[in-house]
Scaffold this active site. Structure first.
Site, short mmCIF file in Angstrom:
data_model
loop_
_atom_site.label_atom_id
_atom_site.label_comp_id
_atom_site.label_asym_id
_atom_site.label_seq_id
_atom_site.Cartn_x
_atom_site.Cartn_y
_atom_site.Cartn_z
N THR A 1 0.84 -1.20 0.00
CA THR A 1 0.00 0.00 0.00
C THR A 1 0.88 1.25 0.00
O THR A 1 2.05 1.20 0.39
CB THR A 1 -0.90 0.08 1.24
OG1 THR A 1 -0.09 0.39 2.39
CG2 THR A 1 -1.66 -1.20 1.48
N ASP A 2 0.32 2.36 -0.42
CA ASP A 2 0.94 3.64 -0.10
C ASP A 2 0.69 3.89 1.38
O ASP A 2 0.00 3.12 2.06
CB ASP A 2 0.36 4.75 -0.98
CG ASP A 2 1.34 5.90 -1.18
OD1 ASP A 2 2.25 6.06 -0.35
OD2 ASP A 2 1.20 6.63 -2.18
N ALA A 3 1.26 4.95 1.91
CA ALA A 3 1.22 5.20 3.35
C ALA A 3 -0.22 5.22 3.87
O ALA A 3 -1.08 5.92 3.32
CB ALA A 3 1.90 6.53 3.67
#
Length: 566
Positions: free
Chosen positions: A282-284
């Site tokens: 995932t992104d952050a």
């Protein structure tokens, strides 16, 4: 099913045995720990030891700092971890993505402006050589977004421009440079940022292309990067309604989720249609585009259940781990899905030979290798990139090259150029220094000193004091900054170029290439794309005719306005 022997892992029988044996000997808690890539928030070894012992994370990412200090942290983490860690960094523009003393080679848009794929390869080599010397083995790069919207505050200088084939060619070259130096890449931000004008840090953004439009643009890029061996993909907090509806025709609008939570995009599009076999991260997850999509207790296990293999960052480490554990205990993440995710994480590590390096005590290179940061070869490459990429967008007043005898007295308006986060001085100083070395007499605009001159005095007095006005803009794009526009000083835009017909004026941008939307009256405009130490001197050399402008516009710097071309 995971194909361990296929793209992008290419594991040997021995490697596969390590993956399977390691998985078989892990507790559920250890498997859960592998799902997390933590943000490196501490340099206290006691704290780090407690984190590793308690949570057993699969990966960690530090922001740029002193390279020696980061090296020591990475060495400690690898020593304390039973399973070798993925150590990541945002190596988008060079080795400065992990070491403040690394080479700030150039933003991706600058590489695109050089129209030379070799420079993209060199960026990958610089990033991986310098990153790996500090202990990194995972680059959160290249950005493979396509710059379709000049108002997007995130893509901008981080892309290889607006042409999908150029994005693919240059991203592939960067990846080649990284993977030749034992650093995995993470292509981002799937399913593609840069279509709308919103920031996924603050709200889930939308890739609004049709299925056919996506296939011809982002699809071309992702398919090509996957086929060429990208080991990991970063799933953004970005919706793609057309593809979501294609895989789930009856889905309601309110049920459409960002890619990081979407089984349609992660499994239907990325895994099955595009055939991606590698690791999805995932992104952050502190980003609002993720965090506002539901209850965090549901979102974290939901991302893994939907098809992500690793969670990037935590909000509260203890709480987030408990959320994931509850999700596993309750069957939101099945045992099969957990094992599949962990297997891909382990396979990624095996593809980087981290398991064999650990056996040989070679996970970290000798510390003396830090001398490669900003070495002579990398500096030379950066200077060559600067020469090839600086772009003369327009010069309708035909003032270039500048006649130093006719335009000796110069005033420079500096816009947005501040001390960097790493403490480096404003690059405008290098620009002014280069002008002075060429023989110009230079003043820097100061509102307290020059206010009356530009607001009240006769135009003849301005002409008496100055032959030429230069704007030097370093207004950077940044997360959590919703616009990338010029904010002028009061009253009535004190520092605006209202005087372009009274005194010759030139505008230079070393960051955002889209400033002409705010200064269409400017007749001579130059883009340099990157606020590093190499561009200012090269800009001045080109302005005075010592070298030609070679850069080519990788985007539309006129922002589709007709008056910006005049």
């Amino acid at each position: 099913m995971i194909n361990f022997k296929g793209n992008p892992f290419f594991l040997s029988d021995e490697d596969i045995a390590w993956v399977k044996d390691t998985l078989a000997n892990m507790t559920v808690e250890e498997k859960m720990g592998q799902l997390f890539c933590l943000h490196g928030d501490s340099d206290d070894f006691n704290v780090l030891e407690q984190i590793v012992d308690t949570y057993k994370p699969g990966a960690m990412m530090y922001r740029p700092g002193d390279s020696g200090k980061i090296y020591d942290i990475h060495q400690f983490l690898q020593k304390k971890s039973r399973i070798p860690m993925l150590l990541a960094a945002n190596l988008e523009a060079g080795g400065d993505g992990i070491g403040n003393d690394g080479t700030f080679y150039g933003r991706q848009i600058q590489i695109a402006a050089s129209d030379n794929v070799e420079n993209a390869y060199r960026l990958g080599v610089v990033a991986a050589r310098e990153g790996s010397s500090v202990g990194c083995n995972w680059a959160f790069a290249p950005v493979v977004d396509i710059d379709m919207n000049y108002a997007n505050p995130i893509t901008n200088v981080r892309t290889y421009g607006s042409n999908p084939q150029r994005v693919l060619d240059m991203a592939s070259a960067y990846m080649k440079g990284c993977q030749e130096n034992d650093v995995a890449v993470s292509i981002k931000h799937f399913p593609g940022d840069g279509v709308d004008d919103r920031d996924q840090h603050l709200v889930a953004s939308v890739n609004s292309l049709s299925v056919e439009e996506w296939d011809a643009t982002f699809g071309l890029v992702y398919k090509g990067m996957i086929e060429r061996g990208a080991k990991t993909v970063m799933a953004g907090h970005i919706l793609q309604p057309a593809y979501t509806r294609m895989f789930s025709p009856d889905i309601k609008d309110e049920e459409i989720k960002p890619a990081s939570l979407s089984k349609e995009l992660l499994q239907g599009l990325l895994r099955h249609k595009l055939g991606f076999n590698g690791l999805i991260v995932t992104d952050a997850t502190e980003m609002v585009g993720f965090a506002a999509a539901g209850r965090r207790a549901d979102l974290l296990p939901g991302a893994i259940a939907a098809g992500c293999d690793m969670i990037l960052f935590t909000r509260n480490m203890e709480e987030d781990y408990q959320f994931m554990k509850t999700g596993i205990d309750n069957g939101i993440v099945s045992q099969d899905r957990l094992d599949e995710a962990v297997s891909r994480i382990l396979a990624t590590k095996a593809s980087l030979k981290l398991h064999s390096k650990a056996r040989e005590n070679k996970l970290m290179p000798p510390k003396e290798g830090l001398n490669i940061l900003k070495c002579a070869e990398h500096v030379q490459w950066a200077e060559e990139l600067s020469d090839q990429s600086i772009t003369l967008v327009k010069d309708t007043q035909h003032i270039l090259p500048i006649d130093k005898t006719a335009y000796k007295k110069v005033i420079v308006f500096v816009l947005g150029d501040l001390v960097s986060a790493s403490g480096k001085p404003p690059v405008s100083r290098l620009f002014i220094q280069s002008l002075e070395e060429e023989g110009f007499q230079v003043d820097t605009f100061d509102a307290q000193i020059h206010s009356d001159l530009f607001r009240k005095k006769m135009i003849a007095e301005i002409r008496e004091q100055y032959d030429l006005v230069l704007y030097f803009a370093n207004i950077k794009t940044a997360s959590n900054q919703t616009t990338v526009r010029i904010n002028w000083l009061p009253p009535m835009g004190l520092d605006t170029p209202w005087f372009v017909h009274e005194i010759p004026t030139i505008f230079v941008s070393v960051a955002n290439p889209y400033h002409l939307q705010d200064v269409p009256m400017i007749k001579t405009y130059i883009n340099a794309y990157t606020a590093n130490e190499f561009n200012p001197k090269k800009i001045v050399e080109k302005m005075v005719g010592k070298s030609e402008f070679k850069g080519k516009n990788p985007i539309d710097p006129f922002c589709s306005y007709w008056d910006t071309k005049l």
